[in-house]
Design an enzyme around this catalytic site. Structure first.
Site, PDB file in Angstrom:
ATOM      1  N   TYR A   1      -2.282  -1.351  10.362  1.00 19.19           N
ATOM      2  CA  TYR A   1      -2.237  -1.444   8.896  1.00 19.19           C
ATOM      3  C   TYR A   1      -0.902  -0.911   8.370  1.00 19.19           C
ATOM      4  CZ  TYR A   1      -4.079  -1.104   4.091  1.00 19.19           C
ATOM      5  OH  TYR A   1      -4.292  -1.238   2.741  1.00 19.19           O
TER       6      TYR A   1
ATOM      7  N   SER B   1       0.865  -1.186   0.000  1.00 17.12           N
ATOM      8  CA  SER B   1       0.000   0.000   0.000  1.00 17.12           C
ATOM      9  C   SER B   1       0.898   1.230   0.000  1.00 17.12           C
ATOM     10  CB  SER B   1      -0.844  -0.007   1.285  1.00 17.12           C
ATOM     11  OG  SER B   1      -1.509   1.234   1.466  1.00 17.12           O
TER      12      SER B   1
HETATM   13  P1  NAD Z   1     -11.626  -5.986  -0.128  1.00 19.26           P
HETATM   14  O1  NAD Z   1     -12.198  -5.894   1.234  1.00 19.26           O
HETATM   15  O2  NAD Z   1     -12.460  -5.628  -1.316  1.00 19.26           O
HETATM   16  O3  NAD Z   1     -11.046  -7.450  -0.389  1.00 19.26           O
HETATM   17  C1  NAD Z   1     -10.316  -8.139   0.576  1.00 19.26           C
HETATM   18  C2  NAD Z   1     -10.299  -9.611   0.228  1.00 19.26           C
HETATM   19  O4  NAD Z   1      -9.575 -10.303   1.260  1.00 19.26           O
HETATM   20  C3  NAD Z   1     -11.702 -10.235   0.177  1.00 19.26           C
HETATM   21  O5  NAD Z   1     -11.738 -11.205  -0.846  1.00 19.26           O
HETATM   22  C4  NAD Z   1     -11.818 -10.895   1.543  1.00 19.26           C
HETATM   23  O6  NAD Z   1     -12.735 -11.982   1.573  1.00 19.26           O
HETATM   24  C5  NAD Z   1     -10.390 -11.374   1.741  1.00 19.26           C
HETATM   25  N1  NAD Z   1     -10.054 -11.672   3.131  1.00 19.26           N
HETATM   26  C6  NAD Z   1     -10.176 -10.868   4.218  1.00 19.26           C
HETATM   27  N2  NAD Z   1      -9.800 -11.538   5.326  1.00 19.26           N
HETATM   28  C7  NAD Z   1      -9.417 -12.777   4.919  1.00 19.26           C
HETATM   29  C8  NAD Z   1      -8.947 -13.942   5.612  1.00 19.26           C
HETATM   30  N3  NAD Z   1      -8.782 -13.969   6.926  1.00 19.26           N
HETATM   31  N4  NAD Z   1      -8.676 -15.038   4.876  1.00 19.26           N
HETATM   32  C9  NAD Z   1      -8.865 -15.051   3.521  1.00 19.26           C
HETATM   33  N5  NAD Z   1      -9.311 -13.980   2.841  1.00 19.26           N
HETATM   34  C10 NAD Z   1      -9.588 -12.862   3.537  1.00 19.26           C
HETATM   35  O7  NAD Z   1     -10.301  -5.084  -0.068  1.00 19.26           O
HETATM   36  P2  NAD Z   1      -9.344  -4.479  -1.211  1.00 19.26           P
HETATM   37  O8  NAD Z   1      -9.421  -3.014  -1.111  1.00 19.26           O
HETATM   38  O9  NAD Z   1      -9.557  -5.137  -2.510  1.00 19.26           O
HETATM   39  O10 NAD Z   1      -7.921  -4.886  -0.605  1.00 19.26           O
HETATM   40  C11 NAD Z   1      -7.086  -5.869  -1.168  1.00 19.26           C
HETATM   41  C12 NAD Z   1      -5.649  -5.586  -0.746  1.00 19.26           C
HETATM   42  O11 NAD Z   1      -5.232  -4.319  -1.280  1.00 19.26           O
HETATM   43  C13 NAD Z   1      -5.462  -5.490   0.764  1.00 19.26           C
HETATM   44  O12 NAD Z   1      -4.234  -6.087   1.134  1.00 19.26           O
HETATM   45  C14 NAD Z   1      -5.418  -3.995   1.006  1.00 19.26           C
HETATM   46  O13 NAD Z   1      -4.711  -3.677   2.164  1.00 19.26           O
HETATM   47  C15 NAD Z   1      -4.699  -3.538  -0.244  1.00 19.26           C
HETATM   48  N6  NAD Z   1      -4.871  -2.125  -0.563  1.00 19.26           N
HETATM   49  C16 NAD Z   1      -6.115  -1.613  -0.806  1.00 19.26           C
HETATM   50  C17 NAD Z   1      -6.228  -0.265  -1.130  1.00 19.26           C
HETATM   51  C18 NAD Z   1      -7.549   0.367  -1.440  1.00 19.26           C
HETATM   52  O14 NAD Z   1      -7.606   1.603  -1.557  1.00 19.26           O
HETATM   53  N7  NAD Z   1      -8.617  -0.388  -1.595  1.00 19.26           N
HETATM   54  C19 NAD Z   1      -5.086   0.539  -1.176  1.00 19.26           C
HETATM   55  C20 NAD Z   1      -3.851  -0.017  -0.904  1.00 19.26           C
HETATM   56  C21 NAD Z   1      -3.756  -1.353  -0.610  1.00 19.26           C
END
Ligand code: NAD
Length: 261
Positions: free
Chosen positions: A156, A143
């Site tokens: 985080y 991130s």
């Molecule tokens: P999201 O909530 O849409 O998706 C998260 C996914 O992780 C889902 O499929 C969920 O079921 C799964 N998950 C959560 N806990 C779990 C567990 N214990 N075991 C197995 N699966 C699990 O979130 P997102 O925004 O798509 O985030 C995905 C990644 O990207 C994360 O690592 C997040 O930190 C990172 N990220 C997101 C953003 C953003 O702005 N959305 C920015 C930077 C980084």
């Protein structure tokens, strides 16, 4: 179809960025192991629709990545069901926000387990097979918060900085094994994880989600728009391509200029 005959595991791919990455890899011909939580019927429908749309094998395993043995089990299941593991995308992640002095211990433990420790357990389980094949691509979704801080995100930000560090170590160790290990550092991507933060912010400020979207971007990103799961998927595909064969150990920003200013 540059990834035909490759097998990819994308953790947390039932939603958001992980789903965007799974789709992009399937579009390049890779077989894909999906993972993550959600309604069983909806996940099965998603699995079947990806198989049909891209004519590739798609499997699903509901490992809970907060449990180290289930992370190793997911890597094993990928090998058993799809015949190997060439690409590992450690993407699953959760968020919780509160000031340090109010941050619940259980939330700290859960975020470190899923956002950081699962990355270690996944790499540990997958690297031996990649070394044997003399080819592997590991992409850890960190991130902008792997590079800089924001208030109220102690677990985080600590976990994501840890992901960048673990990525560098694994990259250095596998540099001559045909394996590359990189971290992608997105800024804001409009997914359920961010939608929840927007709703919380709107409630707290007495505004609405659209107002908070604008404010969220203005606070951090010079480019006032969200990145998309498709854009993150395209970057993952590039990192798996021959053009990226000597890119390793890099935190790669895709953040509308967030950490540049
Ligand atoms: P999201 O909530 O849409 O998706 C998260 C996914 O992780 C889902 O499929 C969920 O079921 C799964 N998950 C959560 N806990 C779990 C567990 N214990 N075991 C197995 N699966 C699990 O979130 P997102 O925004 O798509 O985030 C995905 C990644 O990207 C994360 O690592 C997040 O930190 C990172 N990220 C997101 C953003 C953003 O702005 N959305 C920015 C930077 C980084």
């Amino acid at each position: 179809m540059g990834l035909k005959n490759k097998v990819a595991l994308v953790t947390g791919s039932t939603s958001g960025i992980g789903l965007g990455i799974a789709r992009a890899l399937a579009a390049e011909g890779a077989s894909v192991m999906l993972n993550g939580f959600g309604d069983a019927g909806e996940i099965e429908a998603l699995r079947v629709s990806l198989e049909k749309e891209f004519s590739v094998k798609v499997a699903y395993y509901d490992a809970d990545l907060s449990k180290p043995d289930q992370v190793a089990g997911l890597v094993q299941k990928t090998q058993d069901k799809l015949g190997g593991i060439d690409i590992l995308v450690n993407n699953a992640g959760i968020q919780f926000t509160a000031p340090v002095e109010e941050f619940p211990e259980a939330k700290w433990d859960a975020i470190i387990a899923i956002n950081l420790s699962a990355v270690f357990h996944g790499m540990k389980a997958a690297i031996p097979a990649m070394k044997k094949n003399k080819w592997g691509r590991i992409i850890n979704i960190a991130s902008a918060h792997g590079l800089v801080a924001s208030p109220h995100k102690v677990a985080y930000v600590a976990a994501k900085h840890g992901v960048v560090g673990a990525t560098k170590v694994a990259a250095v160790e596998t540099a001559n094994d045909g394996i590359t290990v990189n971290a992608i550092c997105p800024g804001w991507v409009l997914t359920p994880l961010v939608q929840k933060q927007l709703e919380d912010r709107a409630k707290e400020a007495g505004t609405d989600v659209d107002t908070e979207k604008k404010k969220m971007l203005q606070e951090t990103q010079p480019m006032l728009k969200f990145s998309t799961p498709e854009e993150i998927g395209a970057l993952v595909v590039f990192l798996c391509s021959d053009g990226a064969a000597t890119m390793t150990g890099a935190p790669i920003s895709i953040d509308g200029g967030w950490v540049a200013h």
